[in-house]
Design a protein around this motif. Structure first.
Motif, PDB file in Angstrom:
ATOM      1  N   MET A  62      -2.737   0.114  -9.267  1.00 25.10           N
ATOM      2  CA  MET A  62      -2.068  -0.729  -8.184  1.00 25.10           C
ATOM      3  C   MET A  62      -0.747  -0.291  -7.753  1.00 25.10           C
ATOM      4  O   MET A  62      -0.751  -0.232  -6.480  1.00 25.10           O
ATOM      5  CB  MET A  62      -2.029  -2.185  -8.799  1.00 25.10           C
ATOM      6  CG  MET A  62      -3.282  -2.946  -8.899  1.00 25.10           C
ATOM      7  SD  MET A  62      -3.158  -4.756  -9.423  1.00 25.10           S
ATOM      8  CE  MET A  62      -2.391  -4.647 -10.876  1.00 25.10           C
ATOM      9  N   ALA A  63       0.053   0.271  -8.473  1.00 26.13           N
ATOM     10  CA  ALA A  63       1.289   1.040  -7.938  1.00 26.13           C
ATOM     11  C   ALA A  63       0.903   2.105  -7.166  1.00 26.13           C
ATOM     12  O   ALA A  63       1.469   2.447  -6.231  1.00 26.13           O
ATOM     13  CB  ALA A  63       2.151   1.390  -9.071  1.00 26.13           C
ATOM     14  N   HIS A  64      -0.043   2.828  -7.472  1.00 35.44           N
ATOM     15  CA  HIS A  64      -0.394   3.960  -6.812  1.00 35.44           C
ATOM     16  C   HIS A  64      -0.852   3.632  -5.493  1.00 35.44           C
ATOM     17  O   HIS A  64      -0.897   4.389  -4.252  1.00 35.44           O
ATOM     18  CB  HIS A  64      -1.493   4.902  -7.630  1.00 35.44           C
ATOM     19  CG  HIS A  64      -1.938   6.249  -7.020  1.00 35.44           C
ATOM     20  ND1 HIS A  64      -3.255   6.069  -6.036  1.00 35.44           N
ATOM     21  CD2 HIS A  64      -1.477   7.406  -6.907  1.00 35.44           C
ATOM     22  CE1 HIS A  64      -3.390   7.491  -5.560  1.00 35.44           C
ATOM     23  NE2 HIS A  64      -2.357   8.300  -6.095  1.00 35.44           N
ATOM     24  N   GLU A  65      -1.932   2.620  -5.466  1.00 32.72           N
ATOM     25  CA  GLU A  65      -2.539   2.350  -4.074  1.00 32.72           C
ATOM     26  C   GLU A  65      -1.302   1.761  -3.286  1.00 32.72           C
ATOM     27  O   GLU A  65      -1.440   2.002  -1.954  1.00 32.72           O
ATOM     28  CB  GLU A  65      -3.379   0.949  -4.517  1.00 32.72           C
ATOM     29  CG  GLU A  65      -4.572   1.623  -5.098  1.00 32.72           C
ATOM     30  CD  GLU A  65      -5.707   0.270  -5.339  1.00 32.72           C
ATOM     31  OE1 GLU A  65      -5.347  -0.835  -4.964  1.00 32.72           O
ATOM     32  OE2 GLU A  65      -6.630   0.371  -6.087  1.00 32.72           O
ATOM     33  N   LEU A  67       1.823   2.625  -3.165  1.00 31.57           N
ATOM     34  CA  LEU A  67       2.815   3.721  -2.728  1.00 31.57           C
ATOM     35  C   LEU A  67       1.926   4.364  -1.601  1.00 31.57           C
ATOM     36  O   LEU A  67       2.596   4.809  -0.857  1.00 31.57           O
ATOM     37  CB  LEU A  67       3.001   4.479  -3.739  1.00 31.57           C
ATOM     38  CG  LEU A  67       4.196   3.722  -4.915  1.00 31.57           C
ATOM     39  CD1 LEU A  67       4.548   4.791  -6.115  1.00 31.57           C
ATOM     40  CD2 LEU A  67       5.568   3.447  -4.002  1.00 31.57           C
ATOM     41  N   GLY A  68       0.646   4.550  -2.064  1.00 32.39           N
ATOM     42  CA  GLY A  68      -0.494   5.258  -0.980  1.00 32.39           C
ATOM     43  C   GLY A  68      -0.243   4.693   0.612  1.00 32.39           C
ATOM     44  O   GLY A  68      -0.248   5.288   1.554  1.00 32.39           O
ATOM     45  N   HIS A  69      -0.080   3.289   0.623  1.00 33.15           N
ATOM     46  CA  HIS A  69      -0.183   2.368   1.744  1.00 33.15           C
ATOM     47  C   HIS A  69       1.154   2.484   2.226  1.00 33.15           C
ATOM     48  O   HIS A  69       1.302   2.836   3.553  1.00 33.15           O
ATOM     49  CB  HIS A  69      -0.631   0.969   1.651  1.00 33.15           C
ATOM     50  CG  HIS A  69      -1.878   0.557   1.154  1.00 33.15           C
ATOM     51  ND1 HIS A  69      -2.727   1.116   2.059  1.00 33.15           N
ATOM     52  CD2 HIS A  69      -2.539   0.296   0.077  1.00 33.15           C
ATOM     53  CE1 HIS A  69      -4.031   0.813   1.590  1.00 33.15           C
ATOM     54  NE2 HIS A  69      -3.908   0.296   0.188  1.00 33.15           N
ATOM     55  N   ARG A  70       2.230   2.718   1.737  1.00 34.50           N
ATOM     56  CA  ARG A  70       3.559   2.707   2.027  1.00 34.50           C
ATOM     57  C   ARG A  70       3.827   4.141   2.717  1.00 34.50           C
ATOM     58  O   ARG A  70       4.334   4.283   3.816  1.00 34.50           O
ATOM     59  CB  ARG A  70       4.808   2.724   1.076  1.00 34.50           C
ATOM     60  CG  ARG A  70       5.031   1.488   0.764  1.00 34.50           C
ATOM     61  CD  ARG A  70       6.358   1.368  -0.276  1.00 34.50           C
ATOM     62  NE  ARG A  70       6.459   0.089  -0.871  1.00 34.50           N
ATOM     63  CZ  ARG A  70       7.377   0.069  -1.787  1.00 34.50           C
ATOM     64  NH1 ARG A  70       7.672   0.971  -2.290  1.00 34.50           N
ATOM     65  NH2 ARG A  70       7.519  -1.307  -2.147  1.00 34.50           N
ATOM     66  N   SER A  71       3.078   5.167   2.196  1.00 34.82           N
ATOM     67  CA  SER A  71       3.357   6.647   2.716  1.00 34.82           C
ATOM     68  C   SER A  71       2.759   6.556   3.937  1.00 34.82           C
ATOM     69  O   SER A  71       2.974   7.228   4.794  1.00 34.82           O
ATOM     70  CB  SER A  71       2.680   7.660   1.599  1.00 34.82           C
ATOM     71  OG  SER A  71       2.686   8.966   2.249  1.00 34.82           O
ATOM     72  N   SER A  72       1.326   6.089   3.991  1.00 35.57           N
ATOM     73  CA  SER A  72       0.547   5.967   5.227  1.00 35.57           C
ATOM     74  C   SER A  72       1.301   5.347   6.266  1.00 35.57           C
ATOM     75  O   SER A  72       1.446   5.682   7.407  1.00 35.57           O
ATOM     76  CB  SER A  72      -0.732   5.377   5.176  1.00 35.57           C
ATOM     77  OG  SER A  72      -1.523   6.158   4.128  1.00 35.57           O
TER      78      SER A  72
END
Length: 103
Positions: A62-65, A67-72
């Motif tokens: 969930m943290a990976h998901e 952070l991925g959304h934040r990066s996008s």
């Protein structure tokens, strides 16, 4: 905001007592259900054994998901900022040309 009252939630069949304000109860239940589903997926995959390890793997996923959304989102905001700056430059050029014609 109301006082946080203890409430019972279940995560992967285990009961927890969590302090939660009344207005956040629905969100807490939804979060517990979401976490339970993620943990079931990991457990049913059969590669991770033990509730603690399953919980850690679910949290990491969930943290990976997140952070991925934040990066996008950051990339999108940078792109929008870049476009706005380019438009401002074009407006400045057009305004300066208009001033030169008036003289």
């Amino acid at each position: 905001m109301s006082k946080a009252e203890p409430m019972r939630i279940q995560i992967l069949g285990k009961e927890y007592l969590v302090a939660c304000p009344d207005e956040e109860r629905e969100a807490l239940f939804a979060s517990a259900e979401f976490l339970t589903e993620k943990m079931k997926e990991i457990r049913d995959n059969g590669k991770v054994v033990g509730a603690d390890r399953i919980a850690v793997m679910a949290a990491l996923n969930m943290a990976h998901e997140l952070l991925g959304h934040r990066s996008s989102k950051d990339d999108y905001q940078f792109d929008v900022s870049k476009r706005i700056r380019a438009l401002q430059d074009k407006i400045d050029v057009a305004l300066n040309q208009g001033r030169q014609l008036e003289l």
